[in-house]
Motif scaffolding. Sequence first.
Motif, PDB file in Angstrom:
ATOM      1  N   VAL A   1     -23.951  -6.453   6.479  1.00 42.21           N
ATOM      2  CA  VAL A   1     -23.892  -6.236   5.029  1.00 42.21           C
ATOM      3  C   VAL A   1     -22.549  -6.711   4.482  1.00 42.21           C
ATOM      4  O   VAL A   1     -22.478  -7.376   3.452  1.00 42.21           O
ATOM      5  N   ARG A   2     -21.494  -6.403   5.193  1.00 41.77           N
ATOM      6  CA  ARG A   2     -20.152  -6.851   4.781  1.00 41.77           C
ATOM      7  C   ARG A   2     -20.063  -8.378   4.777  1.00 41.77           C
ATOM      8  O   ARG A   2     -19.514  -8.981   3.862  1.00 41.77           O
ATOM      9  N   TYR A   3     -20.607  -8.996   5.811  1.00 38.09           N
ATOM     10  CA  TYR A   3     -20.622 -10.467   5.884  1.00 38.09           C
ATOM     11  C   TYR A   3     -21.339 -11.051   4.665  1.00 38.09           C
ATOM     12  O   TYR A   3     -20.848 -11.994   4.047  1.00 38.09           O
ATOM     13  N   CYS A   4     -22.476 -10.488   4.319  1.00 39.34           N
ATOM     14  CA  CYS A   4     -23.243 -10.986   3.172  1.00 39.34           C
ATOM     15  C   CYS A   4     -22.459 -10.834   1.871  1.00 39.34           C
ATOM     16  O   CYS A   4     -22.507 -11.709   1.009  1.00 39.34           O
ATOM     17  N   LYS A   5     -21.740  -9.733   1.746  1.00 31.93           N
ATOM     18  CA  LYS A   5     -20.948  -9.534   0.534  1.00 31.93           C
ATOM     19  C   LYS A   5     -19.776 -10.514   0.467  1.00 31.93           C
ATOM     20  O   LYS A   5     -19.474 -11.044  -0.598  1.00 31.93           O
ATOM     21  N   ILE A   6     -19.145 -10.783   1.597  1.00 36.24           N
ATOM     22  CA  ILE A   6     -18.039 -11.750   1.624  1.00 36.24           C
ATOM     23  C   ILE A   6     -18.540 -13.135   1.244  1.00 36.24           C
ATOM     24  O   ILE A   6     -17.904 -13.855   0.479  1.00 36.24           O
TER      25      ILE A   6
END
Length: 73
Positions: A22-27
């Motif tokens: 999820v963090r990767y997608c937000k970045i």
Amino acid sequence: MKIGIVPHSNDFTHPSDRRKFVRYCKIKKLNIEIAKFKNFYDVLYISGKADLTIWCNYKKKNNFKKIKIIFDA
């Protein structure tokens, strides 16, 4: 590209949701949504907390279309 996520928590507040995919997608500013079994996704991310008895039939339900499924182990 449509990305569906079966998260650890419904609001992405669980530490695994904040730190992993999820963090990767937000970045990368990718559009994500909490996955619903009835919807089609190009990429489906399934966390360890997901009910696999439901999600293991997802590709079959979608006539084995090209779907990338990521299982978080």
